[in-house]
Scaffold this active site. Sequence first.
Site, mmCIF file in Angstrom:
data_model
loop_
_atom_site.group_PDB
_atom_site.id
_atom_site.type_symbol
_atom_site.label_atom_id
_atom_site.label_comp_id
_atom_site.label_asym_id
_atom_site.label_seq_id
_atom_site.Cartn_x
_atom_site.Cartn_y
_atom_site.Cartn_z
ATOM 1 N N ARG A 272 28.204 33.438 11.814
ATOM 2 C CA ARG A 272 27.546 32.287 12.291
ATOM 3 C C ARG A 272 27.907 32.383 14.125
ATOM 4 O O ARG A 272 27.045 31.736 14.361
ATOM 5 C CB ARG A 272 27.268 31.528 12.123
ATOM 6 C CG ARG A 272 25.950 31.202 11.212
ATOM 7 C CD ARG A 272 25.897 29.573 11.509
ATOM 8 N NE ARG A 272 25.246 28.875 9.856
ATOM 9 C CZ ARG A 272 24.657 29.110 9.314
ATOM 10 N NH1 ARG A 272 25.233 29.737 7.884
ATOM 11 N NH2 ARG A 272 23.397 28.245 8.537
ATOM 12 N N ARG B 267 18.214 18.992 0.531
ATOM 13 C CA ARG B 267 19.338 18.513 1.113
ATOM 14 C C ARG B 267 19.971 17.884 2.925
ATOM 15 O O ARG B 267 17.865 17.057 3.334
ATOM 16 C CB ARG B 267 20.189 19.904 1.863
ATOM 17 C CG ARG B 267 20.945 20.659 1.540
ATOM 18 C CD ARG B 267 20.553 22.660 2.135
ATOM 19 N NE ARG B 267 20.920 22.250 2.385
ATOM 20 C CZ ARG B 267 20.903 24.346 3.641
ATOM 21 N NH1 ARG B 267 20.884 24.809 2.309
ATOM 22 N NH2 ARG B 267 21.350 24.270 4.691
ATOM 23 N N ARG C 60 11.312 22.407 1.085
ATOM 24 C CA ARG C 60 12.844 23.004 0.312
ATOM 25 C C ARG C 60 13.129 22.395 -0.384
ATOM 26 O O ARG C 60 13.858 21.308 0.176
ATOM 27 C CB ARG C 60 13.559 23.446 1.753
ATOM 28 C CG ARG C 60 15.135 24.574 1.076
ATOM 29 C CD ARG C 60 15.339 25.717 1.427
ATOM 30 N NE ARG C 60 16.754 24.545 2.577
ATOM 31 C CZ ARG C 60 17.210 25.407 3.078
ATOM 32 N NH1 ARG C 60 17.110 27.945 2.750
ATOM 33 N NH2 ARG C 60 18.268 25.181 3.756
ATOM 34 N N LYS D 68 17.511 33.566 3.045
ATOM 35 C CA LYS D 68 18.711 33.941 2.590
ATOM 36 C C LYS D 68 19.875 34.776 1.751
ATOM 37 O O LYS D 68 19.376 35.393 0.560
ATOM 38 C CB LYS D 68 20.181 34.111 3.735
ATOM 39 C CG LYS D 68 19.896 34.063 5.286
ATOM 40 C CD LYS D 68 21.312 34.284 6.500
ATOM 41 C CE LYS D 68 21.283 32.723 6.300
ATOM 42 N NZ LYS D 68 20.467 31.288 6.609
ATOM 43 N N ARG E 115 19.716 22.804 14.552
ATOM 44 C CA ARG E 115 19.997 24.336 13.162
ATOM 45 C C ARG E 115 19.218 25.471 14.379
ATOM 46 O O ARG E 115 20.297 26.282 14.143
ATOM 47 C CB ARG E 115 19.638 23.881 11.774
ATOM 48 C CG ARG E 115 20.733 23.647 11.200
ATOM 49 C CD ARG E 115 19.737 22.778 9.551
ATOM 50 N NE ARG E 115 20.112 23.914 8.833
ATOM 51 C CZ ARG E 115 19.230 23.765 7.924
ATOM 52 N NH1 ARG E 115 18.562 22.785 8.160
ATOM 53 N NH2 ARG E 115 18.821 24.359 6.935
HETATM 54 P P1 ADP Z 1 21.055 27.803 6.634
HETATM 55 O O1 ADP Z 1 21.035 28.884 6.997
HETATM 56 O O2 ADP Z 1 19.408 26.818 5.867
HETATM 57 O O3 ADP Z 1 21.522 26.722 8.126
HETATM 58 P P2 ADP Z 1 23.555 27.045 5.224
HETATM 59 O O4 ADP Z 1 22.777 26.405 3.946
HETATM 60 O O5 ADP Z 1 23.616 28.179 5.355
HETATM 61 O O6 ADP Z 1 21.916 26.603 5.376
HETATM 62 O O7 ADP Z 1 24.676 26.371 5.990
HETATM 63 C C1 ADP Z 1 24.180 25.458 6.191
HETATM 64 C C2 ADP Z 1 25.331 24.293 7.096
HETATM 65 O O8 ADP Z 1 26.502 24.536 6.899
HETATM 66 C C3 ADP Z 1 24.531 25.360 8.760
HETATM 67 O O9 ADP Z 1 24.393 23.628 9.075
HETATM 68 C C4 ADP Z 1 26.532 24.442 9.193
HETATM 69 O O10 ADP Z 1 26.793 23.247 9.560
HETATM 70 C C5 ADP Z 1 27.776 25.169 8.422
HETATM 71 N N1 ADP Z 1 27.810 26.495 7.813
HETATM 72 C C6 ADP Z 1 27.592 27.542 6.955
HETATM 73 N N2 ADP Z 1 27.976 28.891 7.294
HETATM 74 C C7 ADP Z 1 28.522 28.303 7.988
HETATM 75 C C8 ADP Z 1 29.522 29.555 9.314
HETATM 76 N N3 ADP Z 1 29.447 30.844 9.187
HETATM 77 N N4 ADP Z 1 30.517 28.593 10.868
HETATM 78 C C9 ADP Z 1 30.207 27.346 10.497
HETATM 79 N N5 ADP Z 1 29.175 26.262 9.671
HETATM 80 C C10 ADP Z 1 28.384 27.261 8.969
#
Ligand code: ADP
Length: 224
Positions: free
Chosen positions: A92, A164, A131, A17, A175
């Site tokens: 999400r 990360r 990654r 994304k 996740r």
């Molecule tokens: P990925 O899609 O690779 O898991 P992101 O960078 O989008 O990584 O998100 C990393 C973490 O940040 C998620 O696992 C969650 O803990 C938190 N996070 C991100 N966006 C949200 C959201 N919209 N609601 C709740 N937690 C979020």
Amino acid sequence: MAQGLRLVLIGPPGAGKGTQAQLLREHVDLAHISSGDLFRHHLRQGTPLGLRAKEYMNRGELVPDEVTIDIILGKVMSIPDDDGFILDGFPRNRNQAQELDKKLTAESRNLDKVVHIDVSEPALLRRLGGRYICRACQSPHAIGLGEDASARTCDQCGGELYQRDDDAPAAVKKRIQVYNDETMPVLGFYRKRGVLVEVPGDDTIAEVNKQIMAAVDVPTARKL
Ligand code: ADP
Ligand code: ZN
């Protein structure tokens, strides 16, 4: 500028994304709002929000809605009316989607397209293991098996690359489960509204970019 596109990118962790959001912005002028980048920024700065978010992120769980929704919607609603945006990582879950919908509808700024980047689970596991992220500009990089990550720097800015905490195997598994349980239902919400487009995400970065551009009607010629 003409009225900007309002887009959401939805896909499992490792779907690309962030990468695709950056590529889109080379072709069309859009603000990029990444909830994950925002949380990681707060984490690095050690703000109260960052400290709160950290435990959830490291376990691979969602940061609670009462923390997440206000801060992201605040960012979205601060974008000038006619400007476009890409939301990456938000919404999400169903509640986040409904709250976003309420705000946007109240201002007649509905989403143009919600792009679902679909990637198979084995491909995700492979990608997340390799990654690495730039500390300075956050761009993701793929490090091959056996390649020495410490010998590489960021392609964009020369910054240091790091892995990360939530790309550790236990957090990755969690996740993906959270994505299947909580985020997948959001796709149905947007499908009913007729704004969902499906893009297969197993292909190369360039190919996925082409498909997304076609799906959201961005002509390749419309370079900035
Ligand atoms: P990925 O899609 O690779 O898991 P992101 O960078 O989008 O990584 O998100 C990393 C973490 O940040 C998620 O696992 C969650 O803990 C938190 N996070 C991100 N966006 C949200 C959201 N919209 N609601 C709740 N937690 C979020
Ligand atoms: Zn960089």
